[in-house]
Design an enzyme around this catalytic site. Structure first.
Site, PDB file in Angstrom:
ATOM      1  CG  ASN A   1      -0.882  -0.076   2.660  1.00  0.00           C
ATOM      2  OD1 ASN A   1       1.023  -0.695   2.647  1.00  0.00           O
ATOM      3  ND2 ASN A   1      -1.321  -0.087   3.163  1.00  0.00           N
TER       4      ASN A   1
ATOM      5  N   GLY B   1       2.479  -5.105   8.410  1.00  0.00           N
ATOM      6  CA  GLY B   1       1.344  -5.741   7.317  1.00  0.00           C
ATOM      7  C   GLY B   1       0.552  -6.651   8.400  1.00  0.00           C
TER       8      GLY B   1
ATOM      9  CD  GLU C   1       3.137   0.231  10.391  1.00  0.00           C
ATOM     10  OE1 GLU C   1       1.186  -0.324  10.849  1.00  0.00           O
ATOM     11  OE2 GLU C   1       2.203   0.490   9.506  1.00  0.00           O
TER      12      GLU C   1
ATOM     13  CB  CYS D   1      -1.947   0.360   8.610  1.00  0.00           C
ATOM     14  SG  CYS D   1      -2.420  -0.953   7.737  1.00  0.00           S
TER      15      CYS D   1
ATOM     16  CD  GLU E   1       7.622   0.540  10.449  1.00  0.00           C
ATOM     17  OE1 GLU E   1       6.838   1.307  10.113  1.00  0.00           O
ATOM     18  OE2 GLU E   1       9.287  -0.535  10.621  1.00  0.00           O
TER      19      GLU E   1
HETATM   20  C1  SIN Z   1       0.052   2.137   6.462  1.00  0.00           C
HETATM   21  O1  SIN Z   1      -0.888   2.009   5.795  1.00  0.00           O
HETATM   22  O2  SIN Z   1       0.726   1.874   7.856  1.00  0.00           O
HETATM   23  C2  SIN Z   1       1.268   4.130   7.028  1.00  0.00           C
HETATM   24  C3  SIN Z   1       0.108   4.408   6.624  1.00  0.00           C
HETATM   25  C4  SIN Z   1       1.011   6.371   6.080  1.00  0.00           C
HETATM   26  O3  SIN Z   1       2.019   5.660   6.806  1.00  0.00           O
HETATM   27  O4  SIN Z   1       0.871   7.211   6.772  1.00  0.00           O
END
Ligand code: SIN
Length: 479
Positions: free
Chosen positions: A149, A227, A250, A284, A458
């Site tokens: 993604n 994931g 994550e 996510c 992160e």
């Molecule tokens: C993710 O979907 O895990 C990352 C989204 C983001 O870094 O804003």
């Protein structure tokens, strides 16, 4: 930057053998064919990273930072081509892909600088004959598995702190979007990353076998995964059970977005769209469920549905498109099934609720009202452009619904009451809380989750710590 389609191990471009097709999710056109590597090549890449480690770790932080800076500059100079590639293999609109490319590059710039400040401590002694200090050192070979993604940013958010801190890394990119990873390898090579410092092992059919090698190898000292929670739990267990390696995970989210009756409704609509519909709902941290206070439920639903109905859907390279395709057929089926179940249980689609004429992998941006806590759209991550609206009557009820999930990655709320802002921010069980804003990600913040949404952070100073060991040193025998 040219289109690279071979894997990158020990500074060599590796083709040969079986290959798999990378498809444009908007059209199903083949973009390239990439090597379908397995456990043997993963072992080889780990050995190369191991061989490169001591020399890279021995460089000063300033020397490493100058390579990182050159890597960042090359990324920014090629930002349009990186954006086009991200959009082509991942589906997101080009403008959004350009945002991701800048976001991805920012980790390389920031961690290159920040690693210069990997300070230890001096600790006041307990005994006159001793002196105590801590020093920070790289961990060794790191391995990472990244998602489709964010084909670029999820790589640099791991690789940049790892490399800046003096580690070497072996990456397995997703089979849907390996080309951006290979483009990063090419730019890294041009920037002066020595052979073996950054390795990319592509695969289609051997993901779990490579994952096992990464997690079990005694040469790998740190493993990082972005994931699903289901897969993350299994990989984390192998990492600890086999060699007790350091782990960052994550994982999935189920982000609540709460709109209180005292909110600025236009700001809340804007923030909801930014959060919910980013990357067609495939992040996510996308708002997964929208909790709306009873007094403004109807007004907010209407405003949101009107704005969502205007979102332009289409292939990522078409001008003005805001919502691209979902990544594959499985993703579309999942969204269709979840929406159908909600509608059958009494939810109402104010807009959308069906696939889109733009093509087989497009879903119409959807707003569902009359959603209840029992429905799957409230309990599970949708990963699609669907906004389910749940009604609540009090702040306590909103917080209780928000926290009623095993996940705790991101949460959002809209209010104009500063007391409520503090109160709710403190009570919500998630690693990240965004008040009156639908987007918050950047390189300086600690990104990560509570509960089953993950381990570690992160980005930010916390993200560098994840790639450093703390060593305590005692100087004894002072007279
Ligand atoms: C993710 O979907 O895990 C990352 C989204 C983001 O870094 O804003």
């Amino acid at each position: 930057m040219s289109l690279r389609s071979d894997a990158y191990i020990d500074g060599q471009w590796r083709g040969g053998g079986k290959r798999f097709a990378v498809l444009n999710p908007a059209t199903q056109e083949q973009i390239a064919e990439v090597p379908d590597l397995g456990a043997a090549e993963a072992e080889e890449a780990i050995a190369a990273a191991h061989k490169a480690f001591l020399a890279w770790a021995a460089k000063s932080a300033k020397e490493r930072a100058s390579v990182m800076r050159a890597w960042y500059d090359l990324m920014m100079a090629d930002i349009d081509r990186l954006a086009a590639l991200i959009s082509r293999e991942g589906g997101k609109p080009v403008a959004e892909a350009k945002g991701e490319a800048a976001y991805g590059a920012s980790f390389v710039e920031w961690f290159g600088e920040e690693a210069k400040r990997a300070y230890g401590r001096t600790i006041p002694t307990t005994t006159a004959t001793r002196r105590y200090v801590t020093i920070k050192q790289p961990i060794g070979v790191c391995a990472a598995i990244t998602p489709w993604n964010f084909p670029m940013a999820m790589i640099t958010r791991k690789a940049a702190p790892a490399i800046a801190a003096g580690n070497t890394i072996v990456l397995k990119p997703p089979s849907q979007t390996p080309l951006t990873a290979l483009a990063l390898a090419e730019l890294g090579e041009r920037a002066g990353l020595p052979a073996g410092v950054f390795n990319v092992v592509t695969t289609h059919d051997h993901t779990s076998e490579i994952g096992r090698v990464f997690c079990e190898s005694p040469l790998v000292r740190k493993f990082s995964f972005t994931g699903s929670t289901e897969v993350g739990k299994k990989l984390g267990a192998v990492c600890v059970g086999s060699t007790v390696k350091r782990v960052s995970l994550e994982l999935g989210g189920n982000a609540p977005l709460i709109v209180f009756a005292d909110a600025d409704l236009d700001l809340a609509v804007k923030g909801t769209i930014a959060s919910k519909f980013r990357n067609a709902g495939q992040t996510c941290v996308c708002a997964n469920r929208i909790l709306v206070e009873d007094a403004i439920y109807d007004a907010f639903s209407k405003k949101l549905a009107d704005a969502v109905a205007k979102l332009k859907v289409g292939p990522g390279d078409e001008a003005g498109v805001e919502i691209g395709p979902l990544i594959d057929g499985k993703a579309i089926e999942k969204v269709e099934r979840m929406v159908a179940e909600a509608l059958a249980s009494g939810a109402v689609a104010l807009t959308g609720g069906k696939t889109h004429a733009a093509g087989a992998q497009f879903y119409t941006p959807t707003v569902l009202t009359n959603v209840t806590r029992e429905m799957r759209v409230n309990r599970e991550e949708i990963f699609g452009p669907v906004a389910p609206l749940i009604r609540f009557k009090s702040e306590n009820e909103a917080v209780s619904i928000a926290n009623d999930t095993p996940f705790g990655l991101a949460s959002y709320f809209f209010t104009r009451d500063v007391n409520r802002a503090w109160r709710v921010a403190e009570r919500i069980e998630s690693g990240m809380v965004s008040i009156n804003d639908g987007i918050f990600s950047n390189e300086v913040i600690p990104f990560g989750g509570w509960k089953e949404s993950g381990l570690g952070r992160e980005g930010g100073v916390e993200g560098l710590e994840e790639y450093l060991e703390t060593k305590f040193v005692n100087f004894g025998g002072f007279v």
